[in-house]
Every structure is written in structure tokens, then in C-alpha cells.
Design an enzyme around this catalytic site. Structure first.
Site, PDB file in Angstrom:
ATOM      1  N   ARG A  41      20.139   6.980  -2.094  1.00  0.00           N
ATOM      2  CA  ARG A  41      20.479   6.036  -1.027  1.00  0.00           C
ATOM      3  C   ARG A  41      21.987   6.063  -0.787  1.00  0.00           C
ATOM      4  NH1 ARG A  41      16.003   3.835  -3.743  1.00  0.00           N
ATOM      5  NH2 ARG A  41      14.241   3.790  -2.307  1.00  0.00           N
ATOM      6  N   ASP A  59      14.984  10.898  -3.067  1.00  0.00           N
ATOM      7  CA  ASP A  59      14.254   9.780  -2.458  1.00  0.00           C
ATOM      8  C   ASP A  59      14.230  10.023  -0.958  1.00  0.00           C
ATOM      9  OD1 ASP A  59      13.158   7.094  -1.932  1.00  0.00           O
ATOM     10  OD2 ASP A  59      13.746   6.712  -4.001  1.00  0.00           O
ATOM     11  N   HIS A 111       8.020   8.728  -1.555  1.00  0.00           N
ATOM     12  CA  HIS A 111       9.487   8.775  -1.483  1.00  0.00           C
ATOM     13  C   HIS A 111       9.957  10.198  -1.187  1.00  0.00           C
ATOM     14  CE1 HIS A 111      10.279   4.609  -2.621  1.00  0.00           C
ATOM     15  NE2 HIS A 111       9.266   4.720  -3.472  1.00  0.00           N
ATOM     16  N   ASP A 118       5.741   6.038  -7.885  1.00  0.00           N
ATOM     17  CA  ASP A 118       5.678   4.647  -7.408  1.00  0.00           C
ATOM     18  C   ASP A 118       5.411   4.591  -5.900  1.00  0.00           C
ATOM     19  OD1 ASP A 118       8.220   5.868  -7.122  1.00  0.00           O
ATOM     20  OD2 ASP A 118       9.104   3.946  -6.622  1.00  0.00           O
ATOM     21  N   GLU A 119       4.893   3.443  -5.485  1.00  0.00           N
ATOM     22  CA  GLU A 119       4.826   3.063  -4.075  1.00  0.00           C
ATOM     23  C   GLU A 119       4.282   4.161  -3.152  1.00  0.00           C
ATOM     24  OE1 GLU A 119       8.435  -0.154  -3.870  1.00  0.00           O
ATOM     25  OE2 GLU A 119       9.057   1.934  -3.863  1.00  0.00           O
ATOM     26  N   TRP A 121       7.903  -1.426 -14.302  1.00  0.00           N
ATOM     27  CA  TRP A 121       8.979  -2.017 -13.478  1.00  0.00           C
ATOM     28  C   TRP A 121       8.520  -3.154 -12.588  1.00  0.00           C
ATOM     29  CZ3 TRP A 121       9.467  -2.277  -8.061  1.00  0.00           C
ATOM     30  CH2 TRP A 121       8.464  -1.627  -7.334  1.00  0.00           C
ATOM     31  N   TYR A 135      16.469  -5.158 -13.126  1.00  0.00           N
ATOM     32  CA  TYR A 135      16.803  -4.635 -11.801  1.00  0.00           C
ATOM     33  C   TYR A 135      18.212  -5.100 -11.443  1.00  0.00           C
ATOM     34  CZ  TYR A 135      12.983  -1.707 -10.446  1.00  0.00           C
ATOM     35  OH  TYR A 135      12.129  -0.629 -10.360  1.00  0.00           O
ATOM     36  N   ASP A 177      20.273  -4.101  -9.370  1.00  0.00           N
ATOM     37  CA  ASP A 177      20.699  -4.127  -7.968  1.00  0.00           C
ATOM     38  C   ASP A 177      20.421  -5.479  -7.320  1.00  0.00           C
ATOM     39  OD1 ASP A 177      17.977  -3.313  -8.408  1.00  0.00           O
ATOM     40  OD2 ASP A 177      17.797  -2.820  -6.288  1.00  0.00           O
ATOM     41  N   TRP A 213      19.472   0.706  -8.251  1.00  0.00           N
ATOM     42  CA  TRP A 213      19.093   1.235  -6.936  1.00  0.00           C
ATOM     43  C   TRP A 213      20.234   0.943  -5.980  1.00  0.00           C
ATOM     44  CZ3 TRP A 213      15.124   4.183  -7.780  1.00  0.00           C
ATOM     45  CH2 TRP A 213      14.213   3.853  -8.781  1.00  0.00           C
ATOM     46  N   THR A 214      20.477   1.874  -5.051  1.00  0.00           N
ATOM     47  CA  THR A 214      21.739   1.742  -4.309  1.00  0.00           C
ATOM     48  C   THR A 214      21.592   1.544  -2.798  1.00  0.00           C
ATOM     49  OG1 THR A 214      21.948   4.155  -4.207  1.00  0.00           O
ATOM     50  CG2 THR A 214      23.045   3.034  -6.042  1.00  0.00           C
ATOM     51  N   GLU A 215      20.439   1.019  -2.359  1.00  0.00           N
ATOM     52  CA  GLU A 215      20.312   0.766  -0.921  1.00  0.00           C
ATOM     53  C   GLU A 215      21.488  -0.067  -0.408  1.00  0.00           C
ATOM     54  OE1 GLU A 215      17.851   0.261  -3.093  1.00  0.00           O
ATOM     55  OE2 GLU A 215      15.909   0.856  -2.281  1.00  0.00           O
TER      56      GLU A 215
HETATM   57  C1  ACM Z   1      10.713   1.244  -7.987  1.00  0.00           C
HETATM   58  O1  ACM Z   1      11.558   0.340  -8.002  1.00  0.00           O
HETATM   59  N1  ACM Z   1      10.037   1.507  -6.891  1.00  0.00           N
HETATM   60  C2  ACM Z   1      10.427   2.022  -9.176  1.00  0.00           C
END
Ligand code: ACM
Ligand code: ZN
Length: 532
Positions: free
Chosen positions: A124, A153, A224, A298-299, A369, A396, A398, A435-437
Site C-alpha cells: 500500500r 497486495d 489480493h 485472507d479475504e 488475525w 493491529y 495500524d 498495514w499501510t493503507e
Molecule cells: C488481514 O488483515 N486481511 C490479514
């Protein structure tokens, strides 16, 4: 009080001090390349102010440290134990702020968990080689030993893969970046790019290794993957031409970014998609010598798989019940492939959703997570599966402190997330996620990570019975001049330990409305006023 973070397993203050001389002489049974040029090595114990003795009975990362008025003696079985003992001395002496006095003490130390991790998402927002090295130095200072490098990602592919050059030629570049938080429609129209060459990756891996840190790469499949599809659109179920998105939410408002259908998954039914994953893993395994390779998982949206004839064929041929099992089938393949290369697979806890994950050989390590408790993950660890705990509420980093205060990190316990006492042994360790969004540069990154990294290190290293938040707070206060001397932009207590629920909810409300910089701005204001 012996002011050391993470708190050692056993420590006793003896009275008196040892003053480190201007030129420290070291007699050592180990070669200690990181000390080259910083100390003078000698052969005589009488001359030496630091004596290092090899003792194979001591745990791999452990050490025994004795400081008397005469000298410092360190026992360790491995070089890393010596380095950790010296990190302890560094803190006791306040070396970074010019201190030279070490309280006389006896310390016997070893870690609680073998896996003490911190991640960095460079997709990100990108962080260059020099900054990554700094990050590793800070981890080393806190006796953290796993750097989880989130290299790919949707928003950018950041590792050179020679067989698929477009991953970096196209996949590492985006034309715009979302500003002002989730769901915001404000975009910065400015090209953004960056990636590491294989040479740079190897340089980082070697740098980390010298400091006892394993680098675990994460290449995220099957979702992702928007940056992958920007480069190789045929690897998805439908071949659609899309740019690397600069938008971070799962659903892009098409009125601001005409890129409908970007959040998709690799096609499970195309030969070339699976070959692509194996080829990437081949090059990743050549670059990284870690026992674990993280493959994300994930996701993963499954809507395209439902409609794709190729994916449906695989479901039928393999007697799979549904698309969840299709992901399980894929994860099993990755695990088996990595196993042939002598590696274990790490996947986020969603990899267990299909219920058909092959757990018989325990080759899959699950990283837990999700903000919501996950029965599958808890059953996995309680039946002998290995797990890394990165629970949202504690790890987390971030997230604003107004959401998860420092205490939440400090007070983490695997039992609170369903791990039974008998199965704590299946927890390899803990890891903080960065995470760096909404982390566009080092200032905010450090504000969010420090002092959470210190709390994490104590959860990961110190025995349960040695953990005490009030005592940690005193040692943290003692550490803050070191942060300043190192130029680290840490969060002051008024941010990291804010307890007033009204103030917290105000900050969170503003965060959700797009003011992602508020805590950072407040922190800077507090610092100018002398808050620590
Ligand atoms: C994640 O935060 N989707 C691993
Ligand atoms: Zn498909």
C-alpha cells in the site's frame, strides 16, 4: 529497578555500578561481526571489560549476564544470545543517550516464545531498503526475531520475479492513491511505484540474519491479486483489463474510479494460474531461506469462482462441496508444494474455512488475525495445529490507539482467544501487524508502532508472571530519551494510553470520517508542549 524491555526472565540488582570504559575491550569465544569497529577484541580476561563464554547448556536465544564492579561476563550457547545480552547492557547503560554506567546485576534470560514477529506492508505504501534496515535494527533492539514482509497486495507488487517481469513493470505502479480513509472518494492523482530487486531482497535477508531475524515473505494468493491481474489479466477467471488500483476498500465507488470488478481471485481452473503460483514460489524460495513462506489466503471473494466453468470443473473433478472447499483444495496444493521444497506454509485463518484443509502433516501454520473469534482457528490450535497469534484487538498496530490502546497489546494472552492451557505449546508466538493503507510515511508509522513494539516484545519474550503494566510503564518512560536520541517518532502517553472514553470516541469518529492523521497531529502538538 533494572530498566530493560523486554523484562528478563530472572534479574537481580546487586548494588554498585560498572563504568564502561571509553574503548571497550572484549574477549570472546564467539566471532561477533556486528561489534567490529565498535570495540577492541583481545585475548586476555584481565584486560577485557566484557568477557564472553560459550556455554552449550544455555537455550538457543538465551544468555546469562553478570555485571560486577570489575567487568561484564556473558554466557551463551549461540552468537544471538551474546547479542541479546549486549542489547540488555545497551539499555542498562543508556548507551544511546551517552550513558556508560551499568548497574551491577545478575540476569538469566531466555524468550517465552520462539516466534516474535513484526510485519510491514510495503504494497500500500513502499518503504525503501535503508528504512527496512532501520526497522530491523529496532526489532533487534527489542529481541524480536521474525520480520514478516508483506510484499504483494492489490495496490502494488513489490518483489522482482524474473519469470514474470510485468509483475514489477506494470504491477508495481499505480496512477493514484486514495486519501482520507476507508470509503473516502478523495484520490491523489499522482503516480506511485516501488519494488525491491532480487539483489536488494537478498541484502535485506542477510542483514536480518546477522541480527538473528528470519525474514518471512508474504505473497498473497488467491485474493489480493489486483496488481497481478493488472500485469497478467488472463490469470483471473475473466480476462479483464484493469489498472493497479489506488483505492484500498473492497468495493470501489465506480464514479471516482471506473474500475468495477477489480477485487477478484486467481482462477483455480486454469493450468497457467497454478503454474504462475508455483513459479513465483520457486523464486521466492530462492530469495528467502526462512522455514516458513506466507501465502496469504485472507479475504478471498468467491463470486467469480461460482460462475467460472473452469473453477466449477475443478470442484466437480475433485468432489468438492463448494467454493470454500475450492480454496481449501488450493491451500493444500500450496502446502504440499512448499513441503517438497522443505518449507512450511503460513496462511491467515480464513484458509480453514473450507474445512478440507489437510491438517494431518501439520505443515500449515495458521495466523489468527480476524477481529471476530474464529471457531475453526481455535479448534485447529487446540487439536495440535501450530499458530501465530496476531489478534486484531492487540496486534493491529495500524489501528488508532483510540481504538486499541497500548494496554490492549500489553495484556494479550493466548487464553483470551480460545487457546486452552494444554495447547499454548502450539502457539509459536505473536506478531504485530503494520498495514499501510493510511500510513504514508515514517512519521505516522513510527507513532503507531512505538511503543506498541515494546509492549509486543514483552508479550513475546517475558514470562507471564513478569508482566506488569505499571512496571512496564516506568521502564518505558526510562526508554523515551533513547527513542528521541534515535530519532524515533513515538506516541506520547496522552495518545497511546488515552483512557477517556469521550475523547477516544471523538478521535475514532474523526478517523472514520477521513481524518487519518489526527492522532499523529495531536501527538506532535503534545510533544511540542513537552509531553512524553
Ligand atoms: C488481514 O488483515 N486481511 C490479514
Ligand atoms: Zn475460474
Amino acid at each position: 529497578m533494572l530498566s530493560v524491555i523486554p523484562a528478563p526472565k530472572n534479574a537481580k540488582e546487586l548494588g554498585g555500578i560498572f563504568v564502561l570504559p571509553e574503548k571497550v575491550k572484549v574477549k570472546s569465544d564467539f566471532e561477533l561481526p556486528l561489534l567490529e569497529g565498535k570495540v577492541e577484541f583481545c585475548d586476555s580476561e584481565e584486560e577485557a571489560s566484557v568477557i564472553v563464554i560459550k556455554d552449550d547448556k544455555i537455550a538457543e536465544e538465551g544468555y546469562i549476564l553478570g555485571v560486577t564492579r570489575e567487568n561484564i561476563v556473558i554466557f551463551a550457547s549461540k552468537k544471538i544470545g551474546v547479542y541479546y545480552a549486549l542489547q540488555t547492557v545497551r539499555q542498562l547503560a543508556h548507551l544511546d543517550t551517552g550513558g556508560r554506567e551499568v548497574l551491577c546485576c545478575d540476569i538469566e534470560d531466555e524468550p517465552r516464545f520462539g516466534f516474535r514477529g513484526l510485519s510491514l506492508d510495503v504494497s500500500r505504501h513502499f518503504y525503501d531498503v535503508d528504512y527496512v534496515k532501520k526497522y530491523l535494527d529496532w526489532m533487534f533492539m527489542q529481541k524480536l526475531n521474525v520480520f514478516h514482509w508483506h510484499l504483494t497486495d492489490d495496490a502494488g507488487w513489490r518483489v522482482e520475479i524474473k519469470k514474470y517481469p510485468l509483475l514489477t513493470e506494470i504491477g508495481s505502479k499505480r496512477t493514484c492513491t486514495q486519501l482520507n480513509g476507508w470509503h473516502s472518494t478523495k484520490m491523489e492523482q499522482k503516480p506511485y511505484s516501488g519494488y525491491y530487486t532480487q539483489e536488494q531482497i537478498k541484502e535485506i535477508v542477510a542483514y536480518a540474519k546477522e541480527r538473528g531475524i528470519t525474514v518471512i515473505p508474504e505473497v498473497d494468493f488467491p485474493a489480493h491479486c489486483a496488481a497481478v491481474f493488472a500485469a497478467y489479466s488472463d490469470l483471473a477467471c475473466r480476462d479483464l483489463k484493469r489498472d493497479v488500483p489506488g483505492y484500498f476498500g473492497a468495493k470501489i465507488p465506480t464514479k471516482i474510479f471506473n474500475q468495477k470488478d477489480w477485487n477478484r481471485t486467481l482462477c483455480m481452473g486454469k493450468e497457467e494460474s497454478l503454474q504462475f503460483v508455483y513459479d513465483v514460489l520457486d523464486e521466492i524460495c530462492d530469495m528467502f531461506d526462512s522455514p516458513y513462506i506466507h501465502v496469504g489466503g485472507d479475504e478471498a471473494p468467491k463470486d467469480e469462482w461460482k460462475k467460472c466453468p473452469n473453477c466449477q470443473r475443478v470442484i466437480k473433478e475433485n468432489n468438492l462441496k463448494n467454493e470454500e472447499e475450492l480454496q481449501g483444495w488450493f491451500e493444500n496444493k500450496l502446502s504440499q508444494y512448499l513441503k517438497t521444497k522443505g518449507r512450511q506454509m503460513i496462511g491467515w485463518n480464513e484458509v480453514l474455512e473450507g474445512k478440507n484443509i489437510d491438517t494431518s502433516d501439520k505443515n500449515i501454520v495458521v495466523q489468527y488475525w480476524t477481529p471476530k473469534r474464529d471457531k475453526n482457528a481455535e479448534a485447529y490450535v487446540n487439536s495440535g495445529g501450530k499458530m501465530i497469534m496476531s489478534n486484531h484487538q492487540s496486534f493491529y498496530f495500524d489501528m488508532p490507539y483510540a481504538q486499541y490502546s497500548l494496554k490492549k497489546t500489553y495484556k494479550f494472552n493466548p487464553e483470551n482467544f480460545g487457546v486452552t492451557n494444554d495447547n499454548i505449546k502450539n502457539v509459536l508466538g505473536v506478531e504485530g501487524e503494520v498495514w499501510t493503507e493510511w500510513i504514508r510515511g515514517r512519521e505516522r508509522l513510527e507513532m503507531l508502532v512505538f511503543p506498541r513494539m515494546q509492549a509486543l516484545s514483552e508479550v513475546a519474550w517475558s514470562p507471564e508472571e513478569k508482566r506488569d503494566f505499571a512496571d512496564f510503564k516506568l521502564r518505558l518512560d526510562d526508554f523515551k530519551p533513547t527513542f528521541d536520541a534515535m530519532g524515533i517518532n513515538y506516541a506520547v502517553d496522552k495518545i497511546s494510553m488515552l483512557t477517556n472514553p469521550f475523547k477516544r470516541s471523538k478521535i475514532l469518529k474523526k478517523f472514520s470520517k477521513g481524518n487519518t492523521e489526527l492522532e499523529n497531529q495531536l501527538n506532535a502538538q503534545y510533544k511540542t508542549k513537552g509531553e512524553r
